[in-house]
Motif scaffolding. Structure first.
Motif, PDB file in Angstrom:
ATOM      1  N   PHE A  11      36.958  -2.627  -7.111  1.00 52.87           N
ATOM      2  CA  PHE A  11      35.428  -1.455  -7.106  1.00 52.87           C
ATOM      3  C   PHE A  11      34.415  -3.043  -6.165  1.00 52.87           C
ATOM      4  CE2 PHE A  11      32.212   1.598  -7.177  1.00 52.87           C
ATOM      5  CZ  PHE A  11      33.018   2.937  -6.840  1.00 52.87           C
ATOM      6  N   MET A  12      33.538  -2.176  -5.892  1.00 52.05           N
ATOM      7  CA  MET A  12      32.278  -3.422  -6.267  1.00 52.05           C
ATOM      8  C   MET A  12      31.534  -2.836  -7.322  1.00 52.05           C
ATOM      9  SD  MET A  12      30.329  -0.930  -3.229  1.00 52.05           S
ATOM     10  CE  MET A  12      30.798   0.575  -3.049  1.00 52.05           C
ATOM     11  N   LYS A  16      34.156  -9.433  -8.683  1.00 56.65           N
ATOM     12  CA  LYS A  16      35.669 -10.293  -7.821  1.00 56.65           C
ATOM     13  C   LYS A  16      35.367 -11.982  -7.732  1.00 56.65           C
ATOM     14  CE  LYS A  16      35.770  -6.989  -5.159  1.00 56.65           C
ATOM     15  NZ  LYS A  16      35.055  -5.753  -5.215  1.00 56.65           N
ATOM     16  N   ASP A  35      33.394 -11.143   2.384  1.00 55.14           N
ATOM     17  CA  ASP A  35      32.265 -10.343   2.041  1.00 55.14           C
ATOM     18  C   ASP A  35      31.259 -11.336   2.843  1.00 55.14           C
ATOM     19  OD1 ASP A  35      32.950  -8.220   1.946  1.00 55.14           O
ATOM     20  OD2 ASP A  35      31.715  -8.196  -0.178  1.00 55.14           O
ATOM     21  N   ILE A  46      25.881  -7.901   4.984  1.00 58.01           N
ATOM     22  CA  ILE A  46      26.537  -6.953   5.115  1.00 58.01           C
ATOM     23  C   ILE A  46      25.651  -5.613   5.128  1.00 58.01           C
ATOM     24  CG2 ILE A  46      28.288  -5.945   3.851  1.00 58.01           C
ATOM     25  CD1 ILE A  46      29.507  -8.438   3.984  1.00 58.01           C
ATOM     26  N   PHE A  50      26.794  -3.100   8.650  1.00 53.83           N
ATOM     27  CA  PHE A  50      26.320  -1.359   8.353  1.00 53.83           C
ATOM     28  C   PHE A  50      26.216  -1.301   9.274  1.00 53.83           C
ATOM     29  CE2 PHE A  50      29.836   0.345   5.303  1.00 53.83           C
ATOM     30  CZ  PHE A  50      30.802  -1.359   5.123  1.00 53.83           C
ATOM     31  N   PHE A  58      31.913  -3.617  10.341  1.00 52.43           N
ATOM     32  CA  PHE A  58      32.903  -4.226   9.729  1.00 52.43           C
ATOM     33  C   PHE A  58      33.752  -4.333   9.364  1.00 52.43           C
ATOM     34  CE2 PHE A  58      33.148  -4.709   4.847  1.00 52.43           C
ATOM     35  CZ  PHE A  58      32.892  -6.180   4.412  1.00 52.43           C
ATOM     36  N   ARG A  59      35.048  -3.097   9.447  1.00 50.94           N
ATOM     37  CA  ARG A  59      36.252  -3.292   8.622  1.00 50.94           C
ATOM     38  C   ARG A  59      36.978  -3.627   9.558  1.00 50.94           C
ATOM     39  NH1 ARG A  59      35.845  -2.305   3.425  1.00 50.94           N
ATOM     40  NH2 ARG A  59      34.131  -0.466   3.625  1.00 50.94           N
ATOM     41  N   GLU A  62      36.675  -7.667   8.717  1.00 54.87           N
ATOM     42  CA  GLU A  62      37.530  -7.537   7.331  1.00 54.87           C
ATOM     43  C   GLU A  62      38.737  -8.027   7.236  1.00 54.87           C
ATOM     44  OE1 GLU A  62      37.325  -3.942   4.469  1.00 54.87           O
ATOM     45  OE2 GLU A  62      36.612  -5.345   2.877  1.00 54.87           O
ATOM     46  N   GLY A  80      36.444  -7.653  -0.338  1.00 56.14           N
ATOM     47  CA  GLY A  80      35.778  -6.874  -0.446  1.00 56.14           C
ATOM     48  C   GLY A  80      35.932  -5.392  -1.286  1.00 56.14           C
ATOM     49  N   GLY A  81      35.562  -4.784  -1.602  1.00 59.42           N
ATOM     50  CA  GLY A  81      36.374  -3.166  -2.418  1.00 59.42           C
ATOM     51  C   GLY A  81      36.881  -2.107  -1.576  1.00 59.42           C
ATOM     52  N   GLY A  82      36.787  -2.351  -0.209  1.00 61.94           N
ATOM     53  CA  GLY A  82      37.157  -1.137   0.640  1.00 61.94           C
ATOM     54  C   GLY A  82      37.838  -2.100   1.369  1.00 61.94           C
ATOM     55  N   ARG A 119      24.904  -3.477  -1.127  1.00 63.96           N
ATOM     56  CA  ARG A 119      26.129  -2.168  -1.164  1.00 63.96           C
ATOM     57  C   ARG A 119      26.058  -0.965  -0.457  1.00 63.96           C
ATOM     58  NH1 ARG A 119      26.893  -6.156  -5.409  1.00 63.96           N
ATOM     59  NH2 ARG A 119      28.332  -6.815  -5.809  1.00 63.96           N
ATOM     60  N   PRO A 120      25.921  -1.252   0.804  1.00 62.02           N
ATOM     61  CA  PRO A 120      25.510   0.351   1.520  1.00 62.02           C
ATOM     62  C   PRO A 120      26.517   1.822   1.691  1.00 62.02           C
ATOM     63  CG  PRO A 120      26.742  -1.709   2.915  1.00 62.02           C
ATOM     64  CD  PRO A 120      26.239  -2.366   1.586  1.00 62.02           C
ATOM     65  N   LEU A 121      27.449   0.805   0.901  1.00 56.37           N
ATOM     66  CA  LEU A 121      28.247   2.590   0.837  1.00 56.37           C
ATOM     67  C   LEU A 121      27.918   3.243  -0.883  1.00 56.37           C
ATOM     68  CD1 LEU A 121      31.785   1.873   1.455  1.00 56.37           C
ATOM     69  CD2 LEU A 121      30.372   2.557   2.876  1.00 56.37           C
ATOM     70  N   ARG A 139      40.285   5.912  -4.083  1.00 54.47           N
ATOM     71  CA  ARG A 139      40.627   4.261  -4.089  1.00 54.47           C
ATOM     72  C   ARG A 139      41.949   3.669  -5.547  1.00 54.47           C
ATOM     73  NH1 ARG A 139      35.533   0.967  -1.480  1.00 54.47           N
ATOM     74  NH2 ARG A 139      35.218   1.908   0.297  1.00 54.47           N
TER      75      ARG A 139
HETATM   76  C1  S3P Z   1      32.858  -2.564  -0.015  1.00 52.88           C
HETATM   77  C2  S3P Z   1      32.968  -3.043  -0.901  1.00 52.88           C
HETATM   78  C3  S3P Z   1      31.886  -4.598  -1.005  1.00 52.88           C
HETATM   79  C4  S3P Z   1      31.542  -5.170   0.799  1.00 52.88           C
HETATM   80  C5  S3P Z   1      31.063  -3.900   1.813  1.00 52.88           C
HETATM   81  C6  S3P Z   1      31.738  -2.547   1.380  1.00 52.88           C
HETATM   82  C7  S3P Z   1      33.540  -1.333  -0.091  1.00 52.88           C
HETATM   83  O1  S3P Z   1      32.334  -5.354  -1.502  1.00 52.88           O
HETATM   84  O2  S3P Z   1      32.698  -5.525   1.415  1.00 52.88           O
HETATM   85  O3  S3P Z   1      30.297  -3.683   1.121  1.00 52.88           O
HETATM   86  O4  S3P Z   1      34.449  -0.517   0.783  1.00 52.88           O
HETATM   87  O5  S3P Z   1      34.244  -0.657  -1.288  1.00 52.88           O
HETATM   88  P1  S3P Z   1      32.403  -5.813  -3.117  1.00 52.88           P
HETATM   89  O6  S3P Z   1      33.244  -4.847  -3.458  1.00 52.88           O
HETATM   90  O7  S3P Z   1      32.064  -7.565  -2.917  1.00 52.88           O
HETATM   91  O8  S3P Z   1      30.933  -5.652  -3.808  1.00 52.88           O
END
Ligand code: S3P
Length: 174
Positions: A11-12, A16, A35, A46, A50, A58-59, A62, A80-82, A119-121, A139
């Motif tokens: 996760f964010m 990492k 990122d 980032i 977004f 963005f995906r 990535e 990235g966390g996603g 962190r836009p999300l 997740r």
């Molecule tokens: C995201 C995590 C972010 C970055 C983006 C989306 C996510 O990375 O890729 O904001 O979907 O969890 P970090 O995990 O490095 O913050």
């Protein structure tokens, strides 16, 4: 013998990037933060990507970045966390190296992140603990099932986490 490539997922705020940099120094490996690579390549943050192009764009970036770095040797790749949300990404991770899941709670992740505007999300949803908890819950199975190694990072400093990741990497190599 160490794996040729180590992917850090989680996760964010899991650490990492911080852990990845220290681990790379320790192993004499290269380091990349996906990122940061996307930001450098696009010349935008980032948050800007977004806001201007949306999450699907963005995906796609990535995925491209992951494919590129999954081909380099002796690398620590902080994802990235996603990254695990995409099925194709999960396959790339599993096939290209050793995947380490740095586990954190939503509460500690938010505390570590501090300023959520990057962190836009989290900022888009108000960034509350409930939103982070729900996203993490959605997740966590993906993180666990993609990983070869899971390290609980709650309450640990980066140096101690690096120590445990190194030990675990040596362990699975035997
Ligand atoms: C995201 C995590 C972010 C970055 C983006 C989306 C996510 O990375 O890729 O904001 O979907 O969890 P970090 O995990 O490095 O913050």
């Amino acid at each position: 013998m160490m794996p040729e490539r180590v992917f850090l997922i989680g996760f964010m705020g899991a650490g990492k990037s911080t852990v990845g940099r220290l681990l790379a120094d320790r192993l004499g490996f290269g380091f990349v933060d996906l990122d940061a690579a996307i930001e450098a390549r696009s010349g935008r943050s980032i948050a800007e990507i977004f806001a201007e192009d949306g999450e699907p764009a963005f995906r796609a970036m990535e995925h491209e970045a992951l494919l590129e770095y999954a081909g380099l040797k002796n690398m620590i790749v902080a994802c990235g966390g996603g990254v695990v949300v995409d099925h194709a990404n999960r396959a790339v991770l599993r096939e290209s190296g050793t995947v380490v899941y740095l586990r954190v709670t939503a509460e500690e992740a938010l505390a570590r992140i501090g300023d959520r505007s990057t962190r836009p999300l989290l900022s888009a949803t108000g960034g509350g603990e409930i939103a982070a908890t729900m996203l993490l819950r959605a997740r966590s199975t993906l993180y666990s099932s993609t990983a070869d190694i899971t390290i609980d990072t709650v309450g640990s400093e980066p140096e101690a986490i690096v120590e445990r990741v190194s030990e675990a990497l040596e362990e699975i190599d035997r």
